[in-house]
Design an enzyme around this catalytic site. Structure first.
Site, PDB file in Angstrom:
ATOM      1  N   GLY A  88     -17.660  88.909  33.114  1.00  0.00           N
ATOM      2  CA  GLY A  88     -18.145  87.540  33.174  1.00  0.00           C
ATOM      3  C   GLY A  88     -17.885  86.741  31.919  1.00  0.00           C
ATOM      4  O   GLY A  88     -18.004  85.515  31.919  1.00  0.00           O
ATOM      5  N   ARG A  89     -17.543  87.434  30.842  1.00  0.00           N
ATOM      6  CA  ARG A  89     -17.244  86.732  29.582  1.00  0.00           C
ATOM      7  C   ARG A  89     -16.203  87.485  28.768  1.00  0.00           C
ATOM      8  O   ARG A  89     -16.156  87.368  27.548  1.00  0.00           O
ATOM      9  CB  ARG A  89     -18.516  86.547  28.761  1.00  0.00           C
ATOM     10  CG  ARG A  89     -19.245  87.849  28.504  1.00  0.00           C
ATOM     11  CD  ARG A  89     -20.417  87.645  27.609  1.00  0.00           C
ATOM     12  NE  ARG A  89     -21.147  88.898  27.460  1.00  0.00           N
ATOM     13  CZ  ARG A  89     -22.010  89.134  26.501  1.00  0.00           C
ATOM     14  NH1 ARG A  89     -22.238  88.217  25.588  1.00  0.00           N
ATOM     15  NH2 ARG A  89     -22.653  90.270  26.436  1.00  0.00           N
TER      16      ARG A  89
ATOM     17  N   GLY B 298     -18.738  92.495  37.006  1.00  0.00           N
ATOM     18  CA  GLY B 298     -17.393  92.151  36.556  1.00  0.00           C
ATOM     19  C   GLY B 298     -17.383  91.510  35.181  1.00  0.00           C
ATOM     20  O   GLY B 298     -18.420  91.262  34.568  1.00  0.00           O
TER      21      GLY B 298
ATOM     22  N   LYS C 257     -13.644  89.398  24.239  1.00  0.00           N
ATOM     23  CA  LYS C 257     -15.020  89.145  24.688  1.00  0.00           C
ATOM     24  C   LYS C 257     -15.502  87.793  24.173  1.00  0.00           C
ATOM     25  O   LYS C 257     -15.398  87.497  22.981  1.00  0.00           O
ATOM     26  CB  LYS C 257     -15.942  90.259  24.177  1.00  0.00           C
ATOM     27  CG  LYS C 257     -17.339  90.259  24.758  1.00  0.00           C
ATOM     28  CD  LYS C 257     -18.071  91.522  24.332  1.00  0.00           C
ATOM     29  CE  LYS C 257     -19.443  91.607  24.958  1.00  0.00           C
ATOM     30  NZ  LYS C 257     -20.138  92.875  24.580  1.00  0.00           N
TER      31      LYS C 257
ATOM     32  N   ASP D  38     -21.817  80.968  30.903  1.00  0.00           N
ATOM     33  CA  ASP D  38     -20.733  80.123  30.386  1.00  0.00           C
ATOM     34  C   ASP D  38     -19.533  80.943  29.929  1.00  0.00           C
ATOM     35  O   ASP D  38     -18.517  80.385  29.520  1.00  0.00           O
ATOM     36  CB  ASP D  38     -21.234  79.249  29.237  1.00  0.00           C
ATOM     37  CG  ASP D  38     -21.862  80.035  28.097  1.00  0.00           C
ATOM     38  OD1 ASP D  38     -21.623  81.255  28.014  1.00  0.00           O
ATOM     39  OD2 ASP D  38     -22.596  79.433  27.286  1.00  0.00           O
ATOM     40  N   GLY D  39     -19.658  82.270  29.975  1.00  0.00           N
ATOM     41  CA  GLY D  39     -18.538  83.109  29.580  1.00  0.00           C
ATOM     42  C   GLY D  39     -18.318  83.216  28.082  1.00  0.00           C
ATOM     43  O   GLY D  39     -17.328  83.798  27.646  1.00  0.00           O
TER      44      GLY D  39
ATOM     45  N   ASP E  51     -23.115  99.977  34.293  1.00  0.00           N
ATOM     46  CA  ASP E  51     -21.948  99.152  33.976  1.00  0.00           C
ATOM     47  C   ASP E  51     -21.638  99.169  32.483  1.00  0.00           C
ATOM     48  O   ASP E  51     -20.608  98.628  32.058  1.00  0.00           O
ATOM     49  CB  ASP E  51     -22.141  97.707  34.464  1.00  0.00           C
ATOM     50  CG  ASP E  51     -23.399  97.077  33.900  1.00  0.00           C
ATOM     51  OD1 ASP E  51     -24.492  97.529  34.268  1.00  0.00           O
ATOM     52  OD2 ASP E  51     -23.295  96.131  33.101  1.00  0.00           O
TER      53      ASP E  51
END
Length: 488
Positions: free
Chosen positions: A92-93, A90, A113, A125-126, A252
């Site tokens: 994540g950042r 997914g 992003k 930490d994204g 992905d």
């Protein structure tokens, strides 16, 4: 052209069932500022460059004050990473802010992003760092300049926030655009969690948005998969022809639309090295340059598996069997153009394979060789020193040049006309790692002019641009073996 406030947003993906995404607000930078903006990408939204200079632009696209109609959300997907299935990845950042709807009715998904933590961040930490953001920004637009399907990069938004990777680095956000960011791994997530009704929902959504000619057809899902196979074959052929390697070719990171997606570690060939590995984390060379067609087919097989609730195994296998001949056909056609050949002849494959063998032995510079080949002189007795000076085996390259000359004369090739055609297919400028690193180093010092200069050069990669001649040079000694990893 409309102003920023007149830009209309929608989010059709947000109207899919709840399991497809999670609503998340961005975590904007304090002291956010514009690092660079792509005028060409900006025009996709119908905006003038002057709009990007307004503080409201950074506030809107940096997540501080989203524009009306934006619905920030993190989408879910899974994927095979280095051959191992990871059941839940997914965004994540990154966040899908929504779809910018242009006055002409085109829709561009706006993806932010580096926007902060999401439920899919796992231990991360994204955030993204300036280093990787500059690389993706420049390469996205460079690929577009080369005519290769890709996500686009609208702008880089910087901040003073510090992010820890191997060391402390400056954080940054990238705003990217695409008709869709759906990946092979999006289908895999719903398949492997046995949510087959959502596999169908996702397929119907993608077909309605991007394959409308298939809607209503009884065999629409099989034909959809076959088209994805064909688009991917053509994309990888274009990568190979220009000497581009995607360093993290996981499922992905593969676009359902056949776009170049997710620029992590990547590299353009300097020396021609078939086994070139651009990602120093790729210990076993899974994503080496010469393995990319095979890996693309492997990834397509994973997608085919994920669609088995919609298509039969026979339909999946039939589509997959078309990949290798399609790739070979597209690649050979592209290479004929790079060689300046107008006709297709049986001996062309041998001519090309012999050349590649000699280039590999000599570690000839890939981009410079083909650009110089456009200056080949077919006159009797011409020595073509520009061609020879990259090779130690003069006798060998002279023999190839003689065969090449014979082939050109057999189709009545005219030097001046051929050079014009070859210069339109063989770029003078590509985003070599050392060029990107120079721009990154200066950006980290607060000087963004080199980012903007490179953006301009790479937007016209086939033009001579004598004022930027230095950017066409082979890498200096320090730039030969730069290390690029997945950390970003």
């Amino acid at each position: 052209m409309p102003s920023l406030e007149q830009l209309r947003f929608d989010n059709t993906y947000a109207r899919l069932p709840a399991g497809f995404s999670v609503r998340v607000l961005p975590s904007p930078f304090q002291d956010a500022h514009l690092v660079s903006v792509s005028p060409q990408a900006l025009r996709l939204l119908g905006l003038e460059t002057s709009e990007a200079r307004r503080p409201e632009f950074v506030e809107a696209f940096g997540g501080l004050r989203p524009l009306p109609g934006m619905e920030p959300m993190a989408t879910v997907y899974a994927g095979h990473q280095f051959g191992v299935y990871v059941p839940r990845l997914g965004d994540g950042r990154a966040l899908l802010l929504g779809e910018a709807v242009t006055p002409s009715g085109e829709r561009w998904e706006v993806n932010l992003k580096g926007s902060g933590h999401t439920p899919f961040s796992r231990m991360g930490d994204g955030r993204a760092v300036l280093r990787s953001t500059v690389r993706e920004y420049l390469c996205s637009e460079a690929m577009y300049g080369l005519g290769i399907p890709t996500t686009r990069a609208l702008c880089i938004i910087g901040g003073r926030e510090q992010v820890f990777r191997e060391e402390v680095e400056t954080g940054a956000m990238l705003v990217r655009l695409a008709p869709s960011h759906v990946r092979f791994g999006t289908f895999e997530y719903f398949h492997y969690t046995e949510q087959h009704e959502h596999v169908a929902t996702l397929a119907d959504y993608v077909l309605a948005r991007h394959f409308p000619h298939l809607e209503g057809a009884k065999d629409r899902y099989a034909r959809f998969f076959a088209e994805v196979v064909e688009r991917t074959a053509q994309l990888v052929a274009q990568w190979q022809a220009v000497g581009f390697a995607h360093g993290v070719l996981n499922t992905d990171n593969m676009s359902i639309l056949g776009l170049t997606l997710d620029y992590g570690p990547f590299g353009f060939l300097d020396d021609f090295e078939p086994g070139f590995i651009c990602n120093h984390s790729d210990d076993f060379g899974r994503y080496a340059f010469d393995k990319q067609p095979r890996i693309a087919l492997w990834n397509l097989a994973c997608l085919g598996e994920a669609l088995l609730s919609l298509i039969s195994e026979e339909e999946a296998q039939t589509a997959l069997q078309a990949f290798s001949p399609s790739f070979a056909s597209h690649f050979l056609a592209r290479m004929r153009e790079k060689l300046g050949l107008r006709e297709s002849r049986p001996e062309d494959r041998e001519l090309l394979e012999t050349l590649f063998a000699k280039m590999a032995d000599a570690r000839a510079d890939y981009t410079r060789f083909f650009r110089r080949l456009g200056r080949f002189d077919t006159s009797e007795g011409a020595r073509n020193e520009l061609l020879r000076d990259q090779f130690l085996d003069m006798e060998g390259i002279d023999a190839w040049a003689a065969a090449y000359r014979t082939r050109l004369l057999a189709e009545g090739s005219v030097d001046a006309e051929r050079r014009l055609r070859m210069d339109r297919i063989n770029p003078k400028y590509v985003l070599r790692n050392y060029l990107a690193q120079t721009a990154i180093t200066r950006a980290q010092e607060g000087d963004f002019r080199e980012v903007d200069r490179l953006l301009e050069v790479l937007s016209r990669p086939f033009d001579e641009q004598p004022e930027h001649e230095a950017s066409a040079a082979p890498p200096p000694a320090w730039g030969k073996h730069l290390s690029v990893s997945c950390s970003s």
